[in-house]
Design an enzyme around this catalytic site. Structure first.
Site, mmCIF file in Angstrom:
data_model
loop_
_atom_site.group_PDB
_atom_site.id
_atom_site.type_symbol
_atom_site.label_atom_id
_atom_site.label_comp_id
_atom_site.label_asym_id
_atom_site.label_seq_id
_atom_site.Cartn_x
_atom_site.Cartn_y
_atom_site.Cartn_z
ATOM 1 N N ASP A 3 4.814 0.979 11.849
ATOM 2 C CA ASP A 3 3.592 0.322 11.361
ATOM 3 C C ASP A 3 3.472 -1.114 11.837
ATOM 4 O OD1 ASP A 3 3.566 1.961 8.086
ATOM 5 O OD2 ASP A 3 3.118 2.661 10.104
ATOM 6 N N LYS A 40 0.844 -1.209 0.000
ATOM 7 C CA LYS A 40 0.000 0.000 0.000
ATOM 8 C C LYS A 40 0.876 1.256 0.000
ATOM 9 C CE LYS A 40 -1.670 1.666 4.018
ATOM 10 N NZ LYS A 40 -1.383 3.074 4.310
ATOM 11 N N ARG A 59 -8.550 -0.209 4.461
ATOM 12 C CA ARG A 59 -7.611 0.741 3.829
ATOM 13 C C ARG A 59 -6.276 0.080 3.531
ATOM 14 N NH1 ARG A 59 -6.189 5.147 7.306
ATOM 15 N NH2 ARG A 59 -4.934 5.602 5.491
ATOM 16 N N ARG A 100 0.251 14.872 12.278
ATOM 17 C CA ARG A 100 0.764 14.623 10.935
ATOM 18 C C ARG A 100 1.039 15.922 10.144
ATOM 19 N NH1 ARG A 100 -0.955 9.297 9.674
ATOM 20 N NH2 ARG A 100 0.668 9.256 8.074
#
Ligand code: EPZ
Length: 427
Positions: free
Chosen positions: A313, A22, A405, A128
């Site tokens: 992640d 991704k 997602r 962010r």
């Protein structure tokens, strides 16, 4: 809204095909803006974020054609053609749904001499900011204006001159935007302390295939010699190292043995090292990795860091695994300020975790118990699935749009290795 129902306790065994990455795809797709020729990507994962990005590209007049594929196939072949641009604006209602849209800023600026992109909001894991994206583009000669929640970047007449930028903080997205702007600059550009993630290497490899000249690929010092124009290319997206690491944790927590077909061991060395520390066997070969956990899980002390350190992640997924280790583990999240949203939900399943700022203390328990839990962000939702696979009883995970997602057909992949998991629509 859909939900996942998982009945834990099944030992996972078999083979899971790993999809295209991704976080590589989201920076490869906007490269189509850098050329008038068709650019084809193979092994594109079928994910909500990829569909969203393709919708955004259509907004600029880019044609998107998805080659036929059988429904049982994972991944897609998609050709993008930006022979004529009808807009250089990325509107709020699209950007707010997918913050990676900010990655059109650099290539759009390089191609059209200007770009207007809605400021991406923060998200569950942190605010962010994009200050480093903007500073890098300014260093390459762009003028940046902020107004009404939009960023407007303008190149001088004749295009960006190029320049030098030394990143005070390693930033994946800012490195990507800077690279995609520099490849069409009039001169040579330099980036210092650039991100070195495999997804950055994938981006550089595609840009080189399109005719760009980049030195230092894979290192933190990049030199980009601007080209007059770039050609189209056909490129295969790298395998998803985070998806592979996530399923490795799922296999390990069930005491199973799972082959991750297509995983690239070299991209996930820090994850594999962490798994081995926890007592999980990880066998690597040229076509994938095989994960086996037939003994007790050991506690571990893990700290996330920019590549080649342990990926942020992977933090939530490894935390779920450590909930079943025999002892106490300490995790430190150094990248994002709020990436422990999975902790209270894991606690509702019987996990024993306390957090203090960016540190989490995980004391292993003998049993996790199924519960109704809620996904809050992409990787947090995967940690709940991993815990549910080992919990006694039934776990229901809601708000699956977070999961969709980043994980292509998750329940089908887990069913391939024997998980008792099903997706139920509210219909
Ligand atoms: C990318 O996000 C990934 N997303 C994230 O994956 C990943 O967690 C992150 O890199 C770190 O590896 C995509 O590639 C689409 P950063 P990005 O810029 O580029 C600060 C997932 O789960 N920062 O490397 O946004 C920032 O706040 C997602 O797949 C600034 O201060 O991450 C953070 O603390 C989540 N100013 C740190 O740098 C900036 O201008 C690292 O952020 C940019 C970033």
């Amino acid at each position: 809204m859909d939900k996942l129902v998982i009945r834990g306790g099944k030992r996972l065994e078999g083979t899971i095909p790993v999809s295209g990455a991704k976080n590589a795809a989201l920076t490869l797709i906007p490269c189509a803006l850098l050329t008038e020729e068709p650019m084809t990507l193979r092994n594109l994962p079928r994910l909500a974020d990829i569909d969203g990005f393709q919708h955004l590209m259509g907004q600029f007049g880019v044609s998107v054609s998805i080659q036929g594929q059988r429904s049982e196939d994972f991944g897609r072949v998609v050709t993008y053609e930006a022979s004529r641009m009808t807009s250089t604006v990325a509107p709020y209602d699209l950007v707010r749904k997918m913050r990676a849209s900010i990655l059109v800023l650099g290539p759009m600026l390089a191609r059209a001499g200007e770009a207007t992109v809605s400021m991406p909001g923060g998200c569950a894991i942190g605010n962010r900011p994009i200050d480093l994206h903007l500073k890098a583009l300014e260093a390459f000669g762009a003028t940046i204006e902020l107004a009404q929640g939009y960023v407007r970047a303008i190149a001088p007449d004749g295009g960006l001159p190029g320049g030098e930028f030394d990143f005070p903080v390693v930033s994946v997205g800012a490195t990507e935007n800077a690279l995609m702007a520099a490849v069409l600059a009039n001169g040579t550009s330099r980036l210092f302390n650039a991100a070195r993630e495999p997804e950055i290497v994938d981006l550089c490899n595609l840009l080189v295939a399109m005719g760009a000249e980049i030195e230092g690929i894979g290192t933190s010092d990049l030199i980009i010699h601007g080209a007059k124009r770039l050609n189209g290319a056909t490129y295969k997206v790298m395998p998803d190292r985070i998806e592979a690491g996530s399923y490795a944790c799922a296999a390990a927590i069930t005491g199973g043995e799972v082959r991750l077909e297509g995983a690239k061991a070299g991209d996930m060395a820090a994850t594999n090292h962490a798994l081995r520390n926890i007592g999980v066997e990880v066998e690597e070969d040229a076509k994938g990795i095989t994960v086996r956990a037939d003994g007790p899980l050991r506690p571990a002390n893990l700290t996330t860091a920019p590549y080649p350190g342990l990926a942020t992640d992977m933090q939530a997924q490894l935390m779920a695994l450590l909930c079943k280790a025999q002892g106490t583990s300490v995790l430190k999240e150094t990248i994002f300020e709020n990436r422990y949203m999975h902790v209270p939900e894991l606690g509702r399943m019987g996990a024993n975790i306390t957090t203090e700022g960016r540190t989490a203390i995980v004391t292993g328990v003998d049993e996790l118990h199924g519960a109704e839990v809620m996904a809050t962000d992409l990787r947090a939702s995967m940690s709940l699935v991993i815990a549910g696979l080992a919990a006694e009883g039934e776990t229901t995970v809601r708000r699956l749009y977070h999961l969709d997602r980043g994980y292509e057909r998750l329940e089908e992949k887990l069913q391939l290795v024997g998980a008792d998991i099903e997706r139920i629509g509210d219909g």
